[in-house]
Design a protein around this motif. Structure first.
Motif, PDB file in Angstrom:
ATOM      1  N   CYS A 131      17.370 -16.262 -39.789  1.00  0.00           N
ATOM      2  CA  CYS A 131      17.180 -15.678 -38.467  1.00  0.00           C
ATOM      3  C   CYS A 131      18.129 -14.508 -38.239  1.00  0.00           C
ATOM      4  O   CYS A 131      19.343 -14.632 -38.402  1.00  0.00           O
ATOM      5  N   ASP A 132      17.551 -13.362 -37.860  1.00  0.00           N
ATOM      6  CA  ASP A 132      18.345 -12.184 -37.509  1.00  0.00           C
ATOM      7  C   ASP A 132      18.809 -12.241 -36.060  1.00  0.00           C
ATOM      8  O   ASP A 132      19.945 -11.888 -35.745  1.00  0.00           O
ATOM      9  N   ALA A 133      17.893 -12.652 -35.186  1.00  0.00           N
ATOM     10  CA  ALA A 133      18.188 -12.607 -33.747  1.00  0.00           C
ATOM     11  C   ALA A 133      17.570 -13.811 -33.056  1.00  0.00           C
ATOM     12  O   ALA A 133      16.396 -13.796 -32.707  1.00  0.00           O
ATOM     13  N   PRO A 134      18.329 -14.899 -32.855  1.00  0.00           N
ATOM     14  CA  PRO A 134      17.805 -16.047 -32.101  1.00  0.00           C
ATOM     15  C   PRO A 134      17.524 -15.642 -30.663  1.00  0.00           C
ATOM     16  O   PRO A 134      18.153 -14.730 -30.120  1.00  0.00           O
ATOM     17  N   GLY A 135      16.576 -16.307 -30.055  1.00  0.00           N
ATOM     18  CA  GLY A 135      16.229 -15.999 -28.675  1.00  0.00           C
ATOM     19  C   GLY A 135      14.845 -16.493 -28.350  1.00  0.00           C
ATOM     20  O   GLY A 135      14.285 -17.347 -29.057  1.00  0.00           O
ATOM     21  N   ARG A 136      14.290 -15.990 -27.266  1.00  0.00           N
ATOM     22  CA  ARG A 136      12.940 -16.413 -26.873  1.00  0.00           C
ATOM     23  C   ARG A 136      11.938 -16.076 -27.964  1.00  0.00           C
ATOM     24  O   ARG A 136      11.017 -16.836 -28.223  1.00  0.00           O
ATOM     25  N   ILE A 137      12.115 -14.942 -28.608  1.00  0.00           N
ATOM     26  CA  ILE A 137      11.340 -14.592 -29.792  1.00  0.00           C
ATOM     27  C   ILE A 137      12.332 -14.415 -30.935  1.00  0.00           C
ATOM     28  O   ILE A 137      13.084 -13.437 -30.968  1.00  0.00           O
ATOM     29  N   ALA A 138      12.362 -15.369 -31.850  1.00  0.00           N
ATOM     30  CA  ALA A 138      13.309 -15.325 -32.973  1.00  0.00           C
ATOM     31  C   ALA A 138      12.732 -14.469 -34.092  1.00  0.00           C
ATOM     32  O   ALA A 138      11.537 -14.520 -34.377  1.00  0.00           O
TER      33      ALA A 138
END
Length: 368
Positions: A168-175
Protein backbone atom coordinates in the motif's frame (compact mmCIF):
# COMPACT_ATOMS: atom_id res chain seq x y z
CA UNK A 1 6.21 -25.69 6.40
CA UNK A 2 4.18 -26.05 9.52
CA UNK A 3 3.44 -29.50 10.78
CA UNK A 4 -0.34 -29.94 10.57
CA UNK A 5 -0.45 -31.11 14.14
CA UNK A 6 -2.15 -30.01 17.29
CA UNK A 7 0.09 -27.01 17.73
CA UNK A 8 -0.72 -25.36 14.41
CA UNK A 9 -4.34 -24.67 15.26
CA UNK A 10 -5.93 -22.68 12.46
CA UNK A 11 -3.16 -23.47 9.99
CA UNK A 12 -5.14 -26.54 8.99
CA UNK A 13 -8.09 -24.33 8.05
CA UNK A 14 -6.37 -21.82 5.78
CA UNK A 15 -5.63 -22.19 2.04
CA UNK A 16 -2.32 -23.75 1.01
CA UNK A 17 -1.07 -20.50 -0.55
CA UNK A 18 -1.07 -18.62 2.79
CA UNK A 19 2.57 -17.81 3.72
CA UNK A 20 4.09 -19.71 6.62
CA UNK A 21 4.53 -16.53 8.62
CA UNK A 22 0.82 -15.76 8.33
CA UNK A 23 -0.01 -19.32 9.42
CA UNK A 24 2.18 -18.90 12.49
CA UNK A 25 0.56 -15.54 13.25
CA UNK A 26 -2.96 -16.99 13.03
CA UNK A 27 -2.06 -20.03 15.10
CA UNK A 28 -0.60 -17.79 17.82
CA UNK A 29 -3.19 -15.00 17.88
CA UNK A 30 -6.37 -16.90 17.06
CA UNK A 31 -5.71 -20.22 18.80
CA UNK A 32 -3.28 -19.31 21.55
CA UNK A 33 -0.50 -21.66 20.45
CA UNK A 34 2.70 -20.79 22.30
CA UNK A 35 5.84 -19.60 20.53
CA UNK A 36 7.79 -22.66 21.67
CA UNK A 37 5.07 -25.05 20.51
CA UNK A 38 4.99 -23.39 17.10
CA UNK A 39 8.78 -23.53 16.91
CA UNK A 40 8.75 -27.28 17.58
CA UNK A 41 6.00 -27.84 15.00
CA UNK A 42 7.71 -25.77 12.29
CA UNK A 43 11.24 -27.01 13.01
CA UNK A 44 12.87 -23.62 13.62
CA UNK A 45 14.07 -21.55 16.58
CA UNK A 46 11.56 -19.77 18.80
CA UNK A 47 13.15 -16.40 18.03
CA UNK A 48 12.55 -16.98 14.31
CA UNK A 49 8.88 -17.75 14.93
CA UNK A 50 8.54 -14.65 17.11
CA UNK A 51 10.17 -12.47 14.46
CA UNK A 52 7.78 -13.75 11.76
CA UNK A 53 4.74 -13.22 13.97
CA UNK A 54 5.81 -9.66 14.80
CA UNK A 55 6.40 -8.98 11.09
CA UNK A 56 2.77 -9.80 10.28
CA UNK A 57 1.52 -7.84 13.25
CA UNK A 58 3.37 -4.80 11.88
CA UNK A 59 1.82 -5.35 8.44
CA UNK A 60 -1.72 -4.94 9.77
CA UNK A 61 -1.45 -1.22 9.02
CA UNK A 62 -2.02 -2.31 5.43
CA UNK A 63 -5.85 -2.38 5.07
CA UNK A 64 -6.00 -5.44 2.79
CA UNK A 65 -3.48 -7.42 4.84
CA UNK A 66 -5.48 -6.61 7.97
CA UNK A 67 -8.74 -7.66 6.29
CA UNK A 68 -7.21 -10.88 4.95
CA UNK A 69 -5.86 -11.90 8.36
CA UNK A 70 -9.17 -11.03 10.03
CA UNK A 71 -11.19 -13.16 7.61
CA UNK A 72 -8.75 -16.06 7.67
CA UNK A 73 -8.81 -16.00 11.46
CA UNK A 74 -12.61 -16.02 11.52
CA UNK A 75 -12.75 -19.00 9.18
CA UNK A 76 -10.14 -20.88 11.19
CA UNK A 77 -11.97 -20.28 14.50
CA UNK A 78 -15.33 -21.32 13.06
CA UNK A 79 -14.08 -24.49 11.41
CA UNK A 80 -12.03 -25.58 14.40
CA UNK A 81 -15.08 -25.40 16.68
CA UNK A 82 -17.17 -28.06 15.00
CA UNK A 83 -15.53 -28.81 11.66
CA UNK A 84 -17.84 -26.38 9.87
CA UNK A 85 -18.91 -22.75 9.99
CA UNK A 86 -21.09 -21.76 12.93
CA UNK A 87 -24.48 -20.21 12.13
CA UNK A 88 -23.49 -16.63 12.97
CA UNK A 89 -20.35 -16.76 10.85
CA UNK A 90 -22.20 -18.46 7.98
CA UNK A 91 -24.82 -15.69 7.98
CA UNK A 92 -22.07 -13.08 7.91
CA UNK A 93 -20.28 -14.76 5.02
CA UNK A 94 -23.51 -15.09 3.04
CA UNK A 95 -23.66 -11.30 2.80
CA UNK A 96 -20.17 -11.16 1.25
CA UNK A 97 -19.60 -11.86 -2.43
CA UNK A 98 -15.94 -12.82 -2.03
CA UNK A 99 -13.76 -14.03 0.80
CA UNK A 100 -10.01 -14.47 0.84
CA UNK A 101 -10.37 -17.84 2.59
CA UNK A 102 -12.12 -19.20 -0.52
CA UNK A 103 -9.37 -18.16 -2.96
CA UNK A 104 -7.65 -21.22 -4.45
CA UNK A 105 -4.00 -21.51 -5.40
CA UNK A 106 -4.96 -21.96 -9.06
CA UNK A 107 -7.12 -18.84 -9.00
CA UNK A 108 -4.34 -16.86 -7.34
CA UNK A 109 -1.85 -18.05 -9.97
CA UNK A 110 -4.05 -17.10 -12.95
CA UNK A 111 -5.32 -13.81 -11.58
CA UNK A 112 -1.93 -12.92 -10.12
CA UNK A 113 -0.26 -13.26 -13.51
CA UNK A 114 -2.88 -11.03 -15.12
CA UNK A 115 -2.81 -8.28 -12.48
CA UNK A 116 0.95 -8.26 -11.84
CA UNK A 117 1.60 -7.77 -15.54
CA UNK A 118 -0.66 -4.74 -15.48
CA UNK A 119 1.01 -3.33 -12.39
CA UNK A 120 4.41 -3.51 -14.10
CA UNK A 121 3.26 -0.93 -16.64
CA UNK A 122 4.56 2.60 -16.12
CA UNK A 123 2.29 4.69 -13.89
CA UNK A 124 0.07 1.73 -12.92
CA UNK A 125 -1.38 1.13 -9.46
CA UNK A 126 -4.16 -0.92 -7.91
CA UNK A 127 -6.93 1.01 -6.14
CA UNK A 128 -9.47 -0.46 -3.76
CA UNK A 129 -12.18 1.33 -1.79
CA UNK A 130 -13.68 0.29 1.52
CA UNK A 131 -16.81 -1.88 1.28
CA UNK A 132 -16.23 -2.57 -2.43
CA UNK A 133 -15.89 -6.17 -3.62
CA UNK A 134 -13.70 -5.25 -6.61
CA UNK A 135 -10.29 -3.63 -7.02
CA UNK A 136 -9.17 -1.87 -10.19
CA UNK A 137 -5.82 -1.30 -11.86
CA UNK A 138 -5.43 2.21 -13.27
CA UNK A 139 -2.63 3.75 -15.26
CA UNK A 140 -1.86 7.47 -15.50
CA UNK A 141 -1.84 8.93 -19.01
CA UNK A 142 0.38 11.70 -20.37
CA UNK A 143 -2.27 14.28 -19.56
CA UNK A 144 -2.86 12.90 -16.07
CA UNK A 145 -6.10 11.18 -17.05
CA UNK A 146 -6.19 7.69 -15.47
CA UNK A 147 -7.13 4.70 -17.62
CA UNK A 148 -8.68 1.64 -16.02
CA UNK A 149 -6.89 -1.44 -17.37
CA UNK A 150 -8.03 -4.35 -15.19
CA UNK A 151 -10.56 -5.41 -12.58
CA UNK A 152 -10.01 -8.11 -9.94
CA UNK A 153 -11.99 -9.55 -7.04
CA UNK A 154 -11.10 -7.91 -3.75
CA UNK A 155 -10.44 -11.33 -2.20
CA UNK A 156 -7.73 -12.04 -4.79
CA UNK A 157 -6.22 -8.60 -4.20
CA UNK A 158 -6.17 -9.30 -0.45
CA UNK A 159 -4.37 -12.59 -1.11
CA UNK A 160 -1.79 -10.79 -3.25
CA UNK A 161 -1.21 -8.25 -0.47
CA UNK A 162 -0.84 -11.02 2.12
CA UNK A 163 1.72 -12.74 -0.12
CA UNK A 164 3.67 -9.50 -0.31
CA UNK A 165 3.26 -9.12 -4.09
CA UNK A 166 1.69 -5.67 -3.69
CA UNK A 167 2.06 -3.01 -0.98
CA UNK A 168 0.00 0.00 0.00
CA UNK A 169 1.27 3.43 -1.03
CA UNK A 170 -1.49 5.50 0.53
CA UNK A 171 -3.97 4.00 3.05
CA UNK A 172 -7.30 5.76 3.23
CA UNK A 173 -10.84 5.64 1.91
CA UNK A 174 -9.36 4.58 -1.41
CA UNK A 175 -6.15 2.61 -0.80
CA UNK A 176 -3.50 2.56 -3.53
CA UNK A 177 -1.11 -0.34 -4.08
CA UNK A 178 2.05 -0.82 -6.16
CA UNK A 179 3.86 -3.98 -7.19
CA UNK A 180 6.74 -4.95 -4.89
CA UNK A 181 10.13 -6.49 -5.59
CA UNK A 182 8.72 -9.86 -4.53
CA UNK A 183 5.78 -9.33 -6.89
CA UNK A 184 8.10 -8.63 -9.83
CA UNK A 185 10.16 -11.72 -8.98
CA UNK A 186 7.02 -13.84 -8.82
CA UNK A 187 5.82 -12.45 -12.15
CA UNK A 188 9.17 -13.23 -13.75
CA UNK A 189 8.95 -16.82 -12.50
CA UNK A 190 5.36 -17.14 -13.74
CA UNK A 191 6.27 -15.86 -17.21
CA UNK A 192 9.35 -18.07 -17.40
CA UNK A 193 7.27 -21.07 -16.34
CA UNK A 194 4.69 -20.31 -19.02
CA UNK A 195 7.43 -19.92 -21.63
CA UNK A 196 9.06 -23.19 -20.62
CA UNK A 197 5.72 -24.98 -20.65
CA UNK A 198 4.98 -23.67 -24.15
CA UNK A 199 8.43 -24.88 -25.26
CA UNK A 200 7.92 -28.33 -23.77
CA UNK A 201 10.15 -27.82 -20.73
CA UNK A 202 7.46 -27.08 -18.16
CA UNK A 203 8.52 -29.98 -15.94
CA UNK A 204 11.98 -28.53 -15.49
CA UNK A 205 10.80 -25.25 -14.02
CA UNK A 206 10.00 -24.76 -10.35
CA UNK A 207 6.50 -23.66 -9.27
CA UNK A 208 5.80 -19.95 -9.20
CA UNK A 209 5.88 -19.87 -5.39
CA UNK A 210 9.60 -20.69 -5.53
CA UNK A 211 10.22 -17.13 -6.68
CA UNK A 212 9.12 -15.72 -3.33
CA UNK A 213 11.95 -14.91 -0.97
CA UNK A 214 11.36 -16.38 2.46
CA UNK A 215 10.61 -14.12 5.37
CA UNK A 216 14.20 -14.19 6.63
CA UNK A 217 15.64 -13.30 3.22
CA UNK A 218 17.42 -16.66 2.97
CA UNK A 219 16.20 -17.34 -0.56
CA UNK A 220 16.75 -14.76 -3.25
CA UNK A 221 13.94 -14.03 -5.71
CA UNK A 222 14.40 -15.14 -9.29
CA UNK A 223 15.45 -12.35 -11.64
CA UNK A 224 13.04 -11.58 -14.47
CA UNK A 225 14.63 -12.40 -17.81
CA UNK A 226 12.79 -9.81 -19.88
CA UNK A 227 10.80 -6.62 -19.47
CA UNK A 228 7.05 -6.66 -18.97
CA UNK A 229 6.74 -2.94 -18.35
CA UNK A 230 4.53 -2.15 -21.34
CA UNK A 231 2.54 -3.68 -24.16
CA UNK A 232 3.23 -3.00 -27.88
CA UNK A 233 0.15 -0.78 -27.90
CA UNK A 234 1.44 1.39 -25.04
CA UNK A 235 4.84 1.69 -26.70
CA UNK A 236 3.22 2.81 -29.96
CA UNK A 237 0.95 5.24 -28.10
CA UNK A 238 4.02 7.22 -26.98
CA UNK A 239 4.90 8.10 -30.56
CA UNK A 240 3.89 11.45 -31.99
CA UNK A 241 3.57 12.79 -35.50
CA UNK A 242 5.35 15.80 -36.96
CA UNK A 243 2.59 18.05 -35.68
CA UNK A 244 3.09 16.77 -32.13
CA UNK A 245 -0.19 14.83 -31.94
CA UNK A 246 -0.27 11.27 -30.70
CA UNK A 247 -0.17 8.57 -33.37
CA UNK A 248 -2.57 6.48 -31.24
CA UNK A 249 -4.94 8.76 -29.24
CA UNK A 250 -5.99 7.84 -25.71
CA UNK A 251 -9.50 6.78 -26.73
CA UNK A 252 -8.07 4.22 -29.16
CA UNK A 253 -5.68 2.97 -26.48
CA UNK A 254 -8.65 2.44 -24.15
CA UNK A 255 -10.42 0.42 -26.84
CA UNK A 256 -7.37 -1.83 -27.25
CA UNK A 257 -7.03 -2.21 -23.48
CA UNK A 258 -10.72 -3.09 -23.25
CA UNK A 259 -10.23 -5.96 -25.70
CA UNK A 260 -7.12 -7.14 -23.86
CA UNK A 261 -8.94 -7.21 -20.52
CA UNK A 262 -11.76 -9.31 -21.96
CA UNK A 263 -9.25 -11.59 -23.68
CA UNK A 264 -7.28 -12.21 -20.48
CA UNK A 265 -10.45 -12.83 -18.47
CA UNK A 266 -11.64 -15.31 -21.09
CA UNK A 267 -8.46 -17.34 -20.59
CA UNK A 268 -9.52 -18.12 -17.01
CA UNK A 269 -12.18 -20.51 -18.26
CA UNK A 270 -11.79 -24.08 -19.49
CA UNK A 271 -11.32 -22.97 -23.10
CA UNK A 272 -7.74 -21.81 -22.65
CA UNK A 273 -6.78 -23.24 -26.09
CA UNK A 274 -9.48 -21.24 -27.87
CA UNK A 275 -8.80 -20.73 -31.59
CA UNK A 276 -9.66 -17.05 -31.84
CA UNK A 277 -8.69 -16.89 -35.51
CA UNK A 278 -11.79 -18.77 -36.60
CA UNK A 279 -14.00 -15.94 -35.37
CA UNK A 280 -12.42 -13.67 -37.96
CA UNK A 281 -13.85 -15.64 -40.88
CA UNK A 282 -16.92 -17.56 -39.69
CA UNK A 283 -20.38 -15.93 -39.90
CA UNK A 284 -22.31 -14.85 -36.80
CA UNK A 285 -20.59 -13.58 -33.72
CA UNK A 286 -20.72 -13.00 -30.03
CA UNK A 287 -22.71 -10.22 -28.47
CA UNK A 288 -21.81 -7.56 -25.98
CA UNK A 289 -22.66 -9.47 -22.86
CA UNK A 290 -23.38 -12.98 -24.05
CA UNK A 291 -27.00 -13.16 -22.87
CA UNK A 292 -27.07 -14.64 -19.40
CA UNK A 293 -23.39 -15.62 -19.54
CA UNK A 294 -21.18 -14.26 -16.78
CA UNK A 295 -17.51 -14.12 -15.90
CA UNK A 296 -15.04 -15.66 -18.35
CA UNK A 297 -17.83 -16.94 -20.63
CA UNK A 298 -19.26 -13.44 -21.08
CA UNK A 299 -15.74 -12.09 -21.69
CA UNK A 300 -15.14 -14.75 -24.33
CA UNK A 301 -18.33 -13.80 -26.14
CA UNK A 302 -17.41 -10.13 -26.07
CA UNK A 303 -14.06 -10.94 -27.68
CA UNK A 304 -15.85 -13.04 -30.30
CA UNK A 305 -18.16 -10.13 -31.11
CA UNK A 306 -15.29 -7.67 -31.46
CA UNK A 307 -13.26 -9.99 -33.71
CA UNK A 308 -16.27 -10.70 -35.90
CA UNK A 309 -16.88 -6.99 -36.32
CA UNK A 310 -13.27 -6.31 -37.26
CA UNK A 311 -12.93 -9.25 -39.63
CA UNK A 312 -9.70 -10.61 -41.19
CA UNK A 313 -6.72 -8.30 -41.28
CA UNK A 314 -7.96 -5.76 -38.75
CA UNK A 315 -8.92 -8.49 -36.31
CA UNK A 316 -5.60 -10.27 -36.85
CA UNK A 317 -3.50 -7.25 -35.95
CA UNK A 318 -5.39 -6.33 -32.76
CA UNK A 319 -5.43 -9.99 -31.69
CA UNK A 320 -1.67 -10.21 -32.10
CA UNK A 321 -0.65 -6.81 -30.71
CA UNK A 322 -3.34 -6.09 -28.08
CA UNK A 323 -4.13 -9.62 -26.84
CA UNK A 324 -1.05 -11.76 -27.49
CA UNK A 325 1.28 -8.74 -26.96
CA UNK A 326 3.18 -9.49 -30.14
CA UNK A 327 5.47 -6.75 -31.41
CA UNK A 328 4.59 -4.91 -34.61
CA UNK A 329 7.69 -6.03 -36.50
CA UNK A 330 7.05 -9.66 -35.69
CA UNK A 331 3.36 -9.33 -36.57
CA UNK A 332 4.24 -7.76 -39.93
CA UNK A 333 6.68 -10.55 -40.71
CA UNK A 334 4.31 -13.36 -39.75
CA UNK A 335 1.43 -11.85 -41.72
CA UNK A 336 3.54 -11.11 -44.77
CA UNK A 337 3.09 -7.34 -44.64
CA UNK A 338 5.60 -4.72 -45.69
CA UNK A 339 7.75 -3.08 -43.02
CA UNK A 340 6.17 -0.24 -41.03
CA UNK A 341 2.71 -0.96 -42.43
CA UNK A 342 1.52 -2.65 -39.26
CA UNK A 343 1.17 0.56 -37.23
CA UNK A 344 -1.11 2.08 -39.89
CA UNK A 345 -3.33 -1.02 -39.99
CA UNK A 346 -3.37 -1.20 -36.19
CA UNK A 347 -4.56 2.39 -35.92
CA UNK A 348 -7.34 1.72 -38.42
CA UNK A 349 -8.27 -1.45 -36.52
CA UNK A 350 -8.43 0.43 -33.21
CA UNK A 351 -10.66 3.09 -34.79
CA UNK A 352 -13.00 0.32 -35.92
CA UNK A 353 -12.79 -1.35 -32.51
CA UNK A 354 -13.70 1.90 -30.74
CA UNK A 355 -16.70 2.27 -33.04
CA UNK A 356 -17.72 -1.30 -32.14
CA UNK A 357 -17.62 -0.55 -28.42
CA UNK A 358 -19.40 2.78 -28.89
CA UNK A 359 -22.23 0.97 -30.69
CA UNK A 360 -22.76 -1.24 -27.65
CA UNK A 361 -23.59 1.70 -25.40
CA UNK A 362 -23.21 0.94 -21.70
CA UNK A 363 -22.38 -2.69 -22.50
CA UNK A 364 -19.22 -1.52 -24.22
CA UNK A 365 -17.70 0.05 -21.12
CA UNK A 366 -14.95 -1.48 -19.02
CA UNK A 367 -16.22 -4.45 -17.09
CA UNK A 368 -16.42 -4.43 -13.30
Amino acid sequence: MLDRGTHTGGARSVPSWVPQGAQLYLAHTEHGSSIRALARASGCHASTVLRRIRAYEARRDDPMVDEALRRLGRHARARDKAGSLDQETAMTLDTQKTDVAEVTETQLRIEGLRILRRLCEAGALLAVAAQMDKAVVVRDGDQGDPTRTAVVDRAVAEAMALKGWIACDAPGRIARYHITKAGRATLGAMLAEAENRASGFGEAHAPFSAADADEDGARQPRRARYSVAESPLIALARRRGRDGTKFIPDDLVRAGERLREDFELSQMGPRVTQDWGRFLTTPGGGGAGGGHARGFEAARRRVEGALHDLGPGLGDIVLRCCCHLEGLERAEKRMGWSARSGKIVLRIALQRLKRHYDSLGEAGGMIG
